[in-house]
Each structure stands twice: as structure tokens, then as C-alpha cells.
Design an enzyme around this catalytic site. Structure first.
Site, PDB file in Angstrom:
ATOM      1  N   THR A   1      -7.113   4.834  -6.232  1.00 19.46           N
ATOM      2  CA  THR A   1      -6.669   4.986  -7.730  1.00 19.46           C
ATOM      3  C   THR A   1      -7.638   5.925  -8.379  1.00 19.46           C
ATOM      4  OG1 THR A   1      -5.464   2.809  -7.908  1.00 19.46           O
ATOM      5  CG2 THR A   1      -5.910   3.909 -10.038  1.00 19.46           C
TER       6      THR A   1
ATOM      7  N   PHE B   1      -8.580   7.652 -11.955  1.00 21.48           N
ATOM      8  CA  PHE B   1      -8.528   7.120 -13.324  1.00 21.48           C
ATOM      9  C   PHE B   1      -9.014   8.449 -14.368  1.00 21.48           C
ATOM     10  CE2 PHE B   1      -9.287   3.379 -11.347  1.00 21.48           C
ATOM     11  CZ  PHE B   1      -8.488   2.419 -12.075  1.00 21.48           C
TER      12      PHE B   1
END
Length: 664
Positions: free
Chosen positions: A545, A547
Site C-alpha cells: 500500500t 501512503f
């Protein structure tokens, strides 16, 4: 006509110019107008414009066919944006002013300020001196009421606007108000206009109930000619033969005045209709017609109001109106203005019971906001965003858990947190569209850093739980999506979505559930004292992921050409010395063949690599799209700046989201 003076004009040349105009029959007045020093020449004089333009110290001469020269768009073609503290009225933002008709007590104005601020108002209104038709009606608390309102405005970070009813009071009110209001009854009180204009503060000028548009603009001319350069026009309805509503809102005046004048125009729907149920529809109509903002009457208990209770909105009605404005704003190409909340306001809001329950809990857990390196994230302790913060800021960083991605943006904007950490893309599940959309809704938020985190999902449960005892599984919807192959092997399980993965683990720990498991990371299991039933259940081990670290820009810092290293936003510790090599931009294109190709061609021709292209629907504009693009920054910064300049000429709504160092 208006004579714009040269920047280096001498006092002698200026006096000679005055004499030249006076001798030819003009009345002359001097004023600072934006960045220009000007002389306004009015009257029935006669002069050869060519001769005048050749005089020493004259930069240019602007003739206008309108009697309101300073207010005319013929004199100033670009829109005026009026600044009152952190608030800007005009341009692409919709600014909402709210508060009671009259200040009735300290408790009433403090409560109202808290409620309207919580809903999104950026300025506080209220009458300390009330010009009433009946001499027996409530006339206001006077200077004491103004002191109460100033206290409330300061507490909640809202500049205040209040009506001034006489020249004698103007000077006395000067230190306690941020913007004067000239009410409808006083629109042609010329001595009051001249006095208030001479004080130099911003002025909100309401249209008189029987005034023509030209008379209204001439009243604005009095203010401008007397010294102030910041005038906001307020349409509040005119008197007609119709008696069902208090007045008749002249919606057509909004586009007409915006064409005739450069001054911002807002609308007062409360006085326009005088009926509470009709205020919100009329307010939305005003925004659709092009108004730059609204001033709305709101009272905690309108049935108890000492003035204009029937037209004052209940707080919940105002909350709905603000949500409707936020939905409508993109349709008319604008955004709802938000401004930072003072750090002390959070405590006041909680003590007064004016904030939502989840915000009370967050405040209780984290205490009063301080000017620290606090970082906000969505979820509970142990969430992947929390882990990303630790990676970027260290174990000792002060983290602030909030209830949603929007709350992260709010916390950063309002100064409750210095930075925020939000997921933007997962390598398996794709983009987090909600956060892309939030960057459009929060133009004062910038991207200042990037973190990539490997996501290893675990099935987590109570100490005595096993695969055989599980009946319910909780997690964020993306957690379910990333573990689909594993979950498909257990069709008997019921899936319960939660706001975040760590929150799912925390709920099991709080409720002592033996038949319920959660999908989350190992850190969450350790934090809440639960057992990892099965590790590594994600479908693809290459699960990452990305960010974004976000920070607040300086309010109103909207640069024509973005500066890569100076976006006006704070940088995280250790990032200050990093040279950005990546940027994120967003834009829309004209609805014509080849428009997107023309934009991408600019990047290609300058050797700028595009690593991501994402499209999102434009709210309120079916089948039209915003394009989010991640691009590399060349070593020669000027190449990038030139590309951005050219790209702006090919797009309709260009936004520079931020420049940062790409995470490896």
C-alpha cells in the site's frame, strides 16, 4: 475616469497631475486600489486622454462609461478577492457566514458560534445594534454584545461581521469587528458610507429594498472612493408587489452585477424570504446563479429568538444546507471554503457538547491540541496507516486516531495535527478513490511525502479461537478483497465490514468474542493481546500500500506556477533536505477530441515520465472526468516548471497536489 499612477511617481508630479485635472473641471480623489495607486476623476470636466496619458507619473488612463468607476469591471477586469483574516471571499471559493440575527447573551453567541463552526461556517455574523422598524422591539446589546461576539469569533477562528448604524459608532466599533456591515436601510446613508469607507476595513454592503442595481453600485463607489478597497456586495431581496415572502430575492442581480462589477457578491437568503423552510432552497439557487457566498441566520432555539426567529435556521438545518452546498459547488466550478480551527476550540467544543461523539473520544484520548508533530490517521492504534507513521516518523511520534479519511484532512486543515497519513493505492486492490476525491475538496492540503508499506494480512482471534470455531470475520472491505482466495475456502463465514483493520481487532478484544475473527496485521494482534490464527492469508504476497503524508498549505497559497520546493506546506522532519523527484497533479480537459492526448504530449516532449494515470468522475458533471497523474521531476527543475505552465494552458482545472521524494 481612473488614472493609474506609476510606481515611482514623485510627489511633485502627483501634485501637478491633481492641478491639471482640477483646472479642467474634475473632482479628484486618490486611493490605493489593489497594487495600484490611482486618481479617480469625476464630474463634467473635459480633457484630451492622449494629453493626459503623456504626463509624468501616469502609467495608464482608464475611461469608463459607468458612473461607478472604481466598482466597474471596465476599470478592473479581474475579480476582486476580499481577505478577512484567514477568509477569502471571491474567486473560486464559496464562503459561508452564519450566526444569529441579534446577539442576545454571551452564552447564546458562544453556543451559536460553536454550532455553525462545526458545520463549516468561516465567519460569524450577529447584530449588536439592531435598526428595528418598531421602537419597542429589541435593539441589541450594543458594545457589550459586540465584545461577546468578538470573544466567540476569536475562540472558534472566525472573523466577525456586524452592522454599523451611525458614523459616531463606527470608530468605536473599529477594534472589535473584522468587517463592517452596512444594512439595507442605510445603503444610501452617504455620511455613514463615507465614514465607514475612510476607516479602511472590509465592508459588507447590503442592497436596499427599493434600490436599483446602479444605485447599489454607486453606494459601493462611495465606500471605495472614501478609502476602503475591500467591498462585498450582498443581495438580500427587494420589495415587490408579492407578499407571500418577506422580500423577493433578485436572483438575476447576481450574474448582472458580476458582469458589471469586479466586486464579490454574496446573498442573504434569510432576509430574502423570511421563512425558515424556504431559506435553504433559495440559498442553493443563489450558489447556482454564481454567488461567491452566503450570510445565513442560525439560532440554537429560533422559537426563543429576540429578533427574526421565523427566518433563522435550526442548527441541524444549517448542517444539511452546508452539505448540500458542498455537493452543489463542483457543479458550478467552485469549492466550499474551509479554514483552520484554533487549537483551543476543540476543548471548548467538547465542554459545550457541540461535537460528535467520536470527536469527543479522540479529544479525551489525546488531550488538548498542542503545536507538536502530531500525525493523524484513520482507524485505531495498530492500523496499517499507524504503522506507516511509525516508519516515517519513528516510534516516539505522537499519533492521532480519527474516525475517517475525511477526519484526517480536517485535522490537518484545522491545525489539530501537523501531518496526516492516508492510503492512496494498493498494489492489488487499486486506488483509494475516496482520498483522491478529498484532495479536490481540500485544495489547501498538499502532499509532502510518500511511504510504501508491505501488507501482510493475518486472521486474528481470541486466545481460544480456531478455524473451526469462527463464524464471523471482520475487516475493512479492502482487507476482504485482498484475501478473497482464502475467504472463498470458507463460504460459511459471515463477513462484517469495518472502518479499518485494527478497529476490527479492537472490537473483538473489547467484546470478548470467541466466534469472531478479524483480518489485520500482526502489530494489531500484539497490541490488543489476541492470537494469530493464520498468517499470510492475502491472495498475492506482493501486496503493498502506498501512503501519502499530507500537510496544510498556507491558506490561499494558490500559485500560478507551482514551486516544487516551496508549496507553502510544512515538511516532515528529515524530509526538508530531500530533493523531490516525483509530483502529483490533477486536471480536467476540454470536452473535445484529442484534448487528453495534447496534455500527455506535453509531458512526453519534455522527457517527463508518467507513472500513473487515474480518472475520476467530476461531481455534478456526468461523463466528465478529472485525471490524476503521478510524474517524475527532471533534474533540471526549469523543464518541469515550463511543462506545468504549458499544461495549464491546455487544461480546464489544473491542481498541483504536491512534490515529494518517491518511496523505494
Amino acid at each position: 475616469m481612473v488614472i493609474v499612477l506609476s510606481k515611482n511617481i514623485s510627489s511633485h508630479d502627483k501634485e501637478q497631475l491633481r492641478s491639471f485635472l482640477s483646472e479642467r473641471g474634475f473632482a479628484v480623489r486618490e486611493q490605493v486600489f489593489g497594487d495600484d495607486d490611482i486618481l479617480g476623476a469625476t464630474g463634467k470636466g473635459s480633457v484630451d486622454i492622449r494629453e493626459l496619458s503623456l504626463l509624468p507619473g501616469v502609467e495608464r488612463v482608464a475611461q469608463t462609461s459607468k458612473p461607478y468607476e472604481l466598482a466597474s469591471r471596465e476599470t478592473k477586469s479581474e475579480d476582486t478577492i476580499v481577505t478577512i483574516g484567514p477568509v477569502k471571499i471571491g474567486g473560486s471559493r464559496i464562503s459561508v457566514i452564519a450566526g444569529p440575527c441579534a446577539i442576545e447573551s454571551r452564552e447564546q453567541i458562544m453556543e451559536t458560534a460553536a454550532l455553525v463552526r462545526e458545520s463549516g461556517a468561516v465567519m460569524l455574523r450577529g447584530g449588536a445594534y439592531k435598526p428595528r422598524t418598531s421602537p419597542y422591539a429589541f435593539q441589541g446589546l450594543g458594545m457589550k454584545g459586540l465584545e461577546y461576539m468578538k470573544e466567540a469569533g476569536d475562540a472558534y477562528g472566525m472573523p466577525i461581521v456586524t452592522e454599523v448604524v451611525s458614523p459616531e459608532l463606527a470608530q468605536q466599533m473599529m477594534p472589535l469587528t473584522d468587517m463592517f456591515q452596512i444594512g439595507a436601510r442605510n445603503m444610501q446613508n452617504f455620511e455613514l458610507l463615507k465614514k465607514v469607507g475612510s476607516l479602511g476595513k472590509p465592508v459588507l454592503l447590503k442592497r436596499g429594498p427599493s434600490a436599483t442595481i446602479e444605485e447599489w453600485l454607486l453606494s459601493a463607489e462611495y465606500l471605495l472612493a472614501s478609502g476602503t478597497k475591500d467591498v462585498i456586495l450582498c443581495e438580500r431581496g427587494i420589495r415587490t408587489f408579492e407578499t407571500y415572502t418577506r422580500n423577493t430575492l433578485d436572483i438575476s442581480a447576481i450574474p448582472v452585477v458580476r458582469k458589471l462589477s469586479h466586486l464579490p457578491v454574496i446573498v442573504d437568503p434569510s432576509h430574502a424570504v423570511g421563512i425558515r423552510a424556504k431559506v435553504s432552497p433559495v440559498a442553493l439557487a443563489a450558489i447556482a446563479a454564481g454567488a461567491n457566498g452566503l450570510t445565513v441566520e442560525v439560532h440554537p432555539r429560533p422559537e426563543e429568538a429576540l429578533s427574526d426567529g421565523p427566518q433563522s435556521l435550526y442548527p441541524e438545518q444549517f448542517e444539511k444546507l452546508m452539505r448540500d452546498i458542498e455537493a452543489l459547488a463542483p457543479v458550478v466550478g467552485k469549492e466550499l471554503l474551509r479554514t483552520p480551527m484554533p487549537q483551543t476550540a476543540e476543548r471548548i467544543l467538547v465542554q459545550g457538547g457541540f461535537v460528535h461523539a467520536e470527536e469527543k473520544q479522540a479529544t479525551h484520548e489525546h488531550g488538548e491540541a498542542k503545536n507538536t508533530l502530531r500525525i493523524a490517521f484513520s482507524g485505531e492504534s495498530g492500523a496499517y496507516a499507524d504503522q506507516a507513521i511509525i516508519r516515517a516518523f519513528g516510534e516516539d511520534s505522537e499519533r492521532m486516531a480519527v474516525s475517517s479519511f475525511k477526519s484526517v484532512f480536517d485535522a490537518v486543515l484545522e491545525g489539530k495535527a501537523r501531518f496526516g497519513m492516508v492510503p492512496i493505492e494498493n498494489s492489488l486492490a487499486g486506488s483509494v478513490h475516496e482520498n483522491y476525491d478529498l484532495f479536490i475538496r481540500y485544495p489547501d492540503i498538499a502532499i509532502v511525502g510518500e511511504i510504501k508499506l508491505r501488507i501482510v494480512h493475518c486472521l486474528i482471534g481470541a486466545k481460544n479461537a480456531s478455524l473451526e470455531t469462527i463464524r464471523i470475520v471482520r475487516s475493512h472491505p479492502q482487507g476482504f478483497a485482498q484475501c478473497k482466495e482464502f475467504l472463498d475456502k470458507h463460504p460459511e463465514w459471515t463477513l462484517e465490514p469495518t472502518n479499518d483493520t485494527a478497529g476490527a481487532v479492537a472490537s473483538i478484544a473489547r467484546e470478548h468474542l470467541a466466534d469472531t475473527a478479524a483480518i489485520a496485521g500482526e502489530v494489531a494482534a500484539q497490541l490488543y493481546g489476541l492470537k494469530i490464527i493464520k498468517e499470510g492469508i492475502e491472495t498475492n504476497p506482493l501486496n503493498y500500500t502506498r501512503f501519502f503524508i499530507i500537510s496544510r498549505r498556507e491558506v490561499g497559497n494558490e500559485m500560478e506556477v507551482p514551486s516544487l520546493l516551496h508549496t507553502g506546506a510544512a515538511l516532515p522532519p528529515g524530509y526538508e533536505s530531500q530533493v523531490p523527484n516525483k509530483a502529483s497533479i490533477v486536471f480536467s480537459t476540454p470536452n473535445e477530441p484529442g484534448s487528453l492526448f495534447a496534455c500527455l504530449k506535453i509531458l512526453s516532449e519534455r522527457g517527463i515520465n508518467m507513472s500513473k494515470l487515474e480518472s475520476r468522475p467530476i461531481p455534478g458533471k456526468p461523463w466528465r472526468y478529472m485525471f490524476y497523474v503521478d510524474i517524475s521531476i527532471p533534474e533540471e527543475e526549469r523543464i518541469f516548471d515550463l511543462a506545468m505552465e504549458e499544461l495549464k494552458t491546455k487544461t480546464e482545472d489544473f491542481r498541483f497536489l504536491g512534490a515529494y521524494r518517491a518511496s523505494l
